[in-house]
Write a protein that holds these residues in place. Structure first.
Motif, PDB file in Angstrom:
ATOM      1  N   TRP A 178      44.272 -12.718  15.026  1.00 40.49           N
ATOM      2  CA  TRP A 178      43.348 -13.511  15.851  1.00 40.49           C
ATOM      3  C   TRP A 178      42.204 -14.033  14.998  1.00 40.49           C
ATOM      4  N   LEU A 206      34.977 -15.534  17.227  1.00 43.67           N
ATOM      5  CA  LEU A 206      35.486 -14.511  18.131  1.00 43.67           C
ATOM      6  C   LEU A 206      34.324 -13.667  18.640  1.00 43.67           C
ATOM      7  N   ALA A 228      37.994 -15.996  22.076  1.00 47.73           N
ATOM      8  CA  ALA A 228      37.865 -16.990  21.015  1.00 47.73           C
ATOM      9  C   ALA A 228      37.067 -18.140  21.624  1.00 47.73           C
TER      10      ALA A 228
END
Length: 169
Positions: free
Chosen positions: A85, A101, A69
Motif C-alpha cells: 500500500w 496514507l 489512502a
C-alpha cells in the motif's frame, strides 16, 4: 473524510461534495473502496480552485490494519499488505499531486482492545514498522504521546470518519 454510497453510506459523492461546499468547508476527502469510481462519477467537478476541493481517497483494510489512502487517483490493490500500500501510494504522489496514507483510529485502550474486531483498531504497529506513516486519525493520546516522546513525529488528526456526511453538514 466521509464515505458515499459506493461504500457503506447513504449519499452520492456529488451530494456529499455539494453539502460540504454549501456548509463552508474548504475541502472534503471521500474514502470509499475505489477512487477511480469516485472520479468516474465526477467527484472533481465540484472543485473550485482557491475555494473548495473534493479529494478522492480509498479505505484500505485487512485483518491487521485499517488505513486510508488520501488524494489517490488510481485504486490501491487492497489485497496486498501494508508495505505494498505504501509503495502504491508513493508511486501516485508527486509535487503537483501529493498523496499520503493515514492510519485510521488506532488504539491501545482496554475498552477498544477488548472489542471482537480489535485488530482493526490496534494498528499502531504500522507506524512503528513503517517510517513513511506520518499521519494518524483519531488516535489514543497515550500511545501518540509515547511515539512523540521517543522522537517519532506523527500528526494526529481528529476527523469525522462519517458514513453519511450530508446528515451532519
Amino acid at each position: 473524510h466521509v464515505h458515499s454510497y459506493f461504500e457503506d453510506a447513504g449519499s452520492s459523492p456529488q451530494r456529499i461534495a455539494q453539502a460540504a461546499r454549501a456548509n463552508g468547508l474548504s475541502y472534503i476527502v471521500l474514502t470509499d473502496l475505489s477512487p477511480e469510481r469516485l472520479l468516474s462519477n465526477r467527484l472533481s467537478q465540484h472543485d473550485w480552485p482557491g475555494h473548495f476541493i473534493a479529494l478522492p481517497g480509498q479505505e484500505l483494510m485487512n485483518a491487521r490494519t485499517h488505513m486510508n489512502a488520501l488524494n489517490v487517483r488510481a485504486d490501491v490493490d487492497a489485497s496486498q499488505g501494508e508495505g505494498s500500500w505504501i509503495q502504491q501510494v508513493r508511486e501516485q504522489s508527486s509535487a503537483d499531486h501529493p498523496a499520503i496514507l493515514m492510519l485510521n483510529h488506532p488504539s491501545h485502550r482496554l475498552q477498544t482492545a477488548s472489542r471482537p474486531e480489535s485488530a482493526y483498531f490496534r494498528s499502531w504497529w504500522v507506524a512503528s514498522q513503517y517510517q513513511e506513516i506520518g499521519l494518524v486519525e483519531n488516535c489514543d493520546f497515550q500511545t501518540w504521546f509515547d511515539f512523540l516522546n521517543r522522537g517519532r513525529k506523527l500528526i494526529c488528526l481528529w476527523t469525522t470518519d462519517t458514513h453519511d456526511g450530508t446528515n451532519y453538514m
